[in-house]
Design an enzyme around this catalytic site. Structure first.
Site, PDB file in Angstrom:
ATOM      1  CB  THR A   1     -33.934   7.880   0.507  1.00 24.66           C
ATOM      2  OG1 THR A   1     -34.006   9.045  -0.307  1.00 24.66           O
ATOM      3  CG2 THR A   1     -35.209   7.086   0.323  1.00 24.66           C
TER       4      THR A   1
ATOM      5  CB  SER B   1     -38.887   6.148  -7.914  1.00 21.58           C
ATOM      6  OG  SER B   1     -38.048   5.860  -6.797  1.00 21.58           O
TER       7      SER B   1
ATOM      8  CE1 TYR C   1     -33.369   3.453  -3.115  1.00 15.52           C
ATOM      9  CE2 TYR C   1     -34.081   5.695  -3.624  1.00 15.52           C
ATOM     10  CZ  TYR C   1     -33.323   4.812  -2.871  1.00 15.52           C
ATOM     11  OH  TYR C   1     -32.528   5.287  -1.871  1.00 15.52           O
ATOM     12  CG  HIS C   2     -37.591   7.654  -3.648  1.00 20.37           C
ATOM     13  ND1 HIS C   2     -37.345   7.894  -4.976  1.00 20.37           N
ATOM     14  CD2 HIS C   2     -36.626   8.307  -2.960  1.00 20.37           C
ATOM     15  CE1 HIS C   2     -36.266   8.676  -5.085  1.00 20.37           C
ATOM     16  NE2 HIS C   2     -35.810   8.939  -3.883  1.00 20.37           N
TER      17      HIS C   2
ATOM     18  CE  LYS D   1     -32.880   2.613   0.339  1.00 17.70           C
ATOM     19  NZ  LYS D   1     -31.546   3.130   0.641  1.00 17.70           N
TER      20      LYS D   1
HETATM   21  N1  USQ Z   1     -32.216  15.667 -11.896  1.00 17.03           N
HETATM   22  C1  USQ Z   1     -32.020  16.659 -12.843  1.00 17.03           C
HETATM   23  N2  USQ Z   1     -31.107  16.445 -13.795  1.00 17.03           N
HETATM   24  C2  USQ Z   1     -30.342  15.309 -13.883  1.00 17.03           C
HETATM   25  C3  USQ Z   1     -30.535  14.319 -12.894  1.00 17.03           C
HETATM   26  C4  USQ Z   1     -31.487  14.507 -11.922  1.00 17.03           C
HETATM   27  O1  USQ Z   1     -32.675  17.707 -12.799  1.00 17.03           O
HETATM   28  O2  USQ Z   1     -29.507  15.202 -14.794  1.00 17.03           O
HETATM   29  C5  USQ Z   1     -33.187  15.896 -10.814  1.00 17.03           C
HETATM   30  C6  USQ Z   1     -34.247  14.819 -10.625  1.00 17.03           C
HETATM   31  O3  USQ Z   1     -35.340  15.017 -11.494  1.00 17.03           O
HETATM   32  C7  USQ Z   1     -34.594  14.990  -9.157  1.00 17.03           C
HETATM   33  C8  USQ Z   1     -33.292  15.458  -8.529  1.00 17.03           C
HETATM   34  O4  USQ Z   1     -32.465  15.905  -9.599  1.00 17.03           O
HETATM   35  O5  USQ Z   1     -35.550  15.994  -9.002  1.00 17.03           O
HETATM   36  C9  USQ Z   1     -32.548  14.393  -7.760  1.00 17.03           C
HETATM   37  O6  USQ Z   1     -32.327  13.305  -8.631  1.00 17.03           O
HETATM   38  P1  USQ Z   1     -31.070  12.321  -8.442  1.00 17.03           P
HETATM   39  O7  USQ Z   1     -31.002  11.429  -9.641  1.00 17.03           O
HETATM   40  O8  USQ Z   1     -29.869  13.101  -8.071  1.00 17.03           O
HETATM   41  O9  USQ Z   1     -31.476  11.538  -7.132  1.00 17.03           O
HETATM   42  P2  USQ Z   1     -32.667  10.503  -6.838  1.00 17.03           P
HETATM   43  O10 USQ Z   1     -33.128   9.800  -8.051  1.00 17.03           O
HETATM   44  O11 USQ Z   1     -33.698  11.196  -6.006  1.00 17.03           O
HETATM   45  O12 USQ Z   1     -31.945   9.429  -5.933  1.00 17.03           O
HETATM   46  C10 USQ Z   1     -30.691   9.677  -5.300  1.00 17.03           C
HETATM   47  C11 USQ Z   1     -30.044   8.343  -4.977  1.00 17.03           C
HETATM   48  C12 USQ Z   1     -30.918   7.605  -3.977  1.00 17.03           C
HETATM   49  C13 USQ Z   1     -31.136   8.489  -2.764  1.00 17.03           C
HETATM   50  C14 USQ Z   1     -31.762   9.805  -3.170  1.00 17.03           C
HETATM   51  C15 USQ Z   1     -31.917  10.789  -2.035  1.00 17.03           C
HETATM   52  O13 USQ Z   1     -29.891   7.570  -6.170  1.00 17.03           O
HETATM   53  O14 USQ Z   1     -30.288   6.388  -3.625  1.00 17.03           O
HETATM   54  O15 USQ Z   1     -31.995   7.843  -1.860  1.00 17.03           O
HETATM   55  O16 USQ Z   1     -30.890  10.444  -4.131  1.00 17.03           O
HETATM   56  S1  USQ Z   1     -33.331  11.815  -2.263  1.00 17.03           S
HETATM   57  O17 USQ Z   1     -33.240  12.476  -3.564  1.00 17.03           O
HETATM   58  O18 USQ Z   1     -33.348  12.797  -1.170  1.00 17.03           O
HETATM   59  O19 USQ Z   1     -34.492  10.949  -2.230  1.00 17.03           O
END
Ligand code: USQ
Length: 384
Positions: free
Chosen positions: A144, A180, A182-183, A186
Site C-alpha cells: 500500500t 494503522s 493494517y498499514h 503491510k
Molecule cells: N477519509 C475521509 N472521509 C471519509 C473516509 C476517509 O476524509 O469518509 C480520509 C481518511 O481519513 C484518509 C483518506 O481519506 O486520510 C483515505 O482513507 P480511505 O478510507 O479511503 O483509505 P485507507 O484507510 O487509507 O485505506 C485504503 C484501503 C487500503 C489501501 C489504502 C491505500 O482500504 O487497503 O491500502 O487505501 S493508502 O491510503 O494509500 O494507504
C-alpha cells in the site's frame, strides 16, 4: 499464463480474475470469504448483492466462456498453498489475501492482532511454499502507498535508499511509517519479503497502491459479473463512500481539515496495471517496487468533485467536515515517484471526475438497499 489469485473474492481480486481470463490467461483462486463475514460483523454488506462463489464461476463461464477454479480456503494454510501450487502450476501468484481495512484493524486489541497475524502468516506461508516448490514463480504482492506514510521527502519507488546517518553513507530500506495496524502489517510484510526473497532468490513485485475507486471495469458490465463495493465507515474507501453518501442525500464527510492527500486509481486502471505487471515480470530474483496510482488529490477536493458529479445528476449534496476519527497528518507534503508503470506503457484511461458520475449512476438503482445501511456510514472507529 497461469495466475493463482489469493483473495479472488475481493474487490480487486475478482475484477483482476475477470481481466486475466478475458485476456486469455488461466485463473485459479483461493479465498476464505472473510471480507463477506467481516462486513456483516459491522452490520454492513456490499452495495451490490454478491453472488456466491459457485454463481460467480458459472457467470464467468456463461459470459466470458472461461473456467475459473475458485477454492474456498485459507491462504494462511501452507499445506493448501502447496497442494494448489503443485496441482495448478502457476506462473504468477497474486497475493491479495489480507485484511485490508485500516479502521477494522484499529477497533481494539483483537482486531489489531487478527490483522497482524492474518496478514503476516499468509505472506510467510506463501514465501515458504513458493521457495520450497518453485522459487521461479513470480509473486505479485499487494502492499500500500500507506506504507510510506506522509514524509516530508519525495517518496522513492524503491526498496532501498542511500542515507547519511551520523556522517556516514549507507544503503538502508526506504523509511516507512504506518498510520494503522493494517498499514503496519503491510510494512512488516515488505520486510519479510525482502529477507526471505534474498535468502531464496525469489522474484517479487510489491505494489504500493493508493486507494481504489469505481464500480466498473471493461469486463464488469452487468449485474452477474459485479465485484463487491463497500461504503461503510470500516470497509469503504473515501471516494466510494462519498458516492454512496451523495446517493443517500447525506453530507459528504471529509475528516478533519480535509487536506489529507493520497494517490488514487480507478478499478479499471488498477486491474490493467496489474495485468501489465503480470505479463512483464521482473528479472529472476529481483524485488521490484511499484508505486501504483493515477491522480493525486486531497479528500476535500474529492468531496467537491463528487458534489459536482452528483449535482450534474440532479442530486442536491452538501459537504460537512467531521471530526477526524484517525490520527494522521491533515496537511502534509506528498510527492511519490512513479516510473515503473509508465516504463511498461501504462496510461490511466479513467479519471475521478468522469468515473464518479458512472459510479453514482450505478448506485442509484440500489438506493433502497443502501438506505438500510445508513447507520453504518458515519465514522465510529476512533484511533486510540
Ligand atoms: N477519509 C475521509 N472521509 C471519509 C473516509 C476517509 O476524509 O469518509 C480520509 C481518511 O481519513 C484518509 C483518506 O481519506 O486520510 C483515505 O482513507 P480511505 O478510507 O479511503 O483509505 P485507507 O484507510 O487509507 O485505506 C485504503 C484501503 C487500503 C489501501 C489504502 C491505500 O482500504 O487497503 O491500502 O487505501 S493508502 O491510503 O494509500 O494507504
Amino acid at each position: 499464463m497461469k495466475a493463482l489469485i489469493l483473495g479472488i473474492d475481493g474487490y480487486i481480486g475478482w475484477a483482476l480474475a475477470l481481466r486475466l481470463v478475458a485476456k486469455g490467461h488461466e485463473v485459479a483462486g483461493i479465498d476464505n470469504l472473510s471480507t463477506r463475514r467481516f462486513s456483516a460483523e459491522v452490520g454492513s454488506d456490499s452495495a451490490f448483492p454478491l453472488p456466491s462463489p459457485k454463481e460467480r464461476v458459472e457467470a464467468v463461464k456463461r459470459k466470458l466462456g472461461a473456467d475459473i477454479k475458485f477454492i474456498v480456503g485459507d491462504a494462511k494454510d501452507k499445506a493448501l498453498l502447496e497442494e494448489t501450487i503443485r496441482d495448478f502450476k502457476p506462473d504468477v501468484i497474486v497475493h491479495f489475501a489480507e485484511q485490508r481495512s485500516a479502521p477494522y484493524s484499529m477497533k481494539d486489541y483483537e482486531h489489531a492482532w487478527y490483522t497482524l497475524e492474518n496478514n503476516l502468516k499468509s505472506t510467510l506461508s506463501l514465501l515458504y511454499a513458493v521457495s520450497e516448490i518453485d522459487p521461479s514463480i513470480h509473486i505479485l504482492k499487494m502492499g500500500t502507498m500507506g506504507e510510506y506514510g506522509t514524509p516530508n521527502f519525495d517518496i522513492p519507488e524503491s526498496a532501498f535508499v542511500k542515507a547519511i546517518i551520523q556522517g556516514k553513507e549507507d544503503t538502508i530500506p526506504t523509511p516507512k511509517w504506518g498510520g494503522s495496524y493494517y498499514h503496519w502489517s503491510k510494512i512488516f510484510d515488505t520486510f519479510l519479503i525482502l529477507f526471505k526473497g534474498k535468502l531464496s532468490n525469489l522474484t517479487v513485485t510489491d505494489i504500493m497502491q493508493g486507494p481504489v475507486y469505481g464500480t466498473r471495469t471493461e469486463e464488469i458490465t452487468d449485474e452477474e459479473l459485479r465485484t463487491r463495493f463497500d461504503f461503510d465507515e470500516t470497509w469503504g474507501t473515501v471516494i466510494n463512500r462519498y458516492c454512496v453518501e451523495a446517493v443517500l442525500g447525506l453530507p459528504l464527510t471529509p475528516y478533519g481539515k480535509g487536506k489529507q492527500t493520497r494517490g488514487f486509481i480507478s478499478l479499471e486502471d488498477s486491474v490493467e496495471a496489474l495485468r501489465l505487471l503480470i505479463e512483464n515480470p521482473p528479472k529472476d530474483g529481483e524485488y521490484r517496487v511499484v508505486n501504483q496510482f493515477a491522480e493525486v488529490y486531497n479528500v476535500r477536493q474529492l468531496a467537491e468533485i463528487v458534489k459536482n458529479a452528483a449535482e450534474e445528476l440532479g442530486l442536491k449534496t452538501d459537504i460537512t467536515h467531521v471530526k477526524n476519527p484517525r490520527v494522521e497528518a491533515e496537511e502534509h507534503y506528498y510527492n511519490p515517484e512513479v516510473k515503473v508503470l509508465p516504463s511498461l506503457g501504462f496510461k490511466p484511461k479513467r479519471n475521478i471526475r468522469d468515473e464518479t458520475k458512472v459510479m453514482i449512476k450505478d448506485l442509484l438503482p440500489y438506493k433502497e438497499r443502501l438506505e438500510s445501511f445508513k447507520h453504518v456510514i458515519m465514522p465510529k472507529t476512533v484511533w486510540k
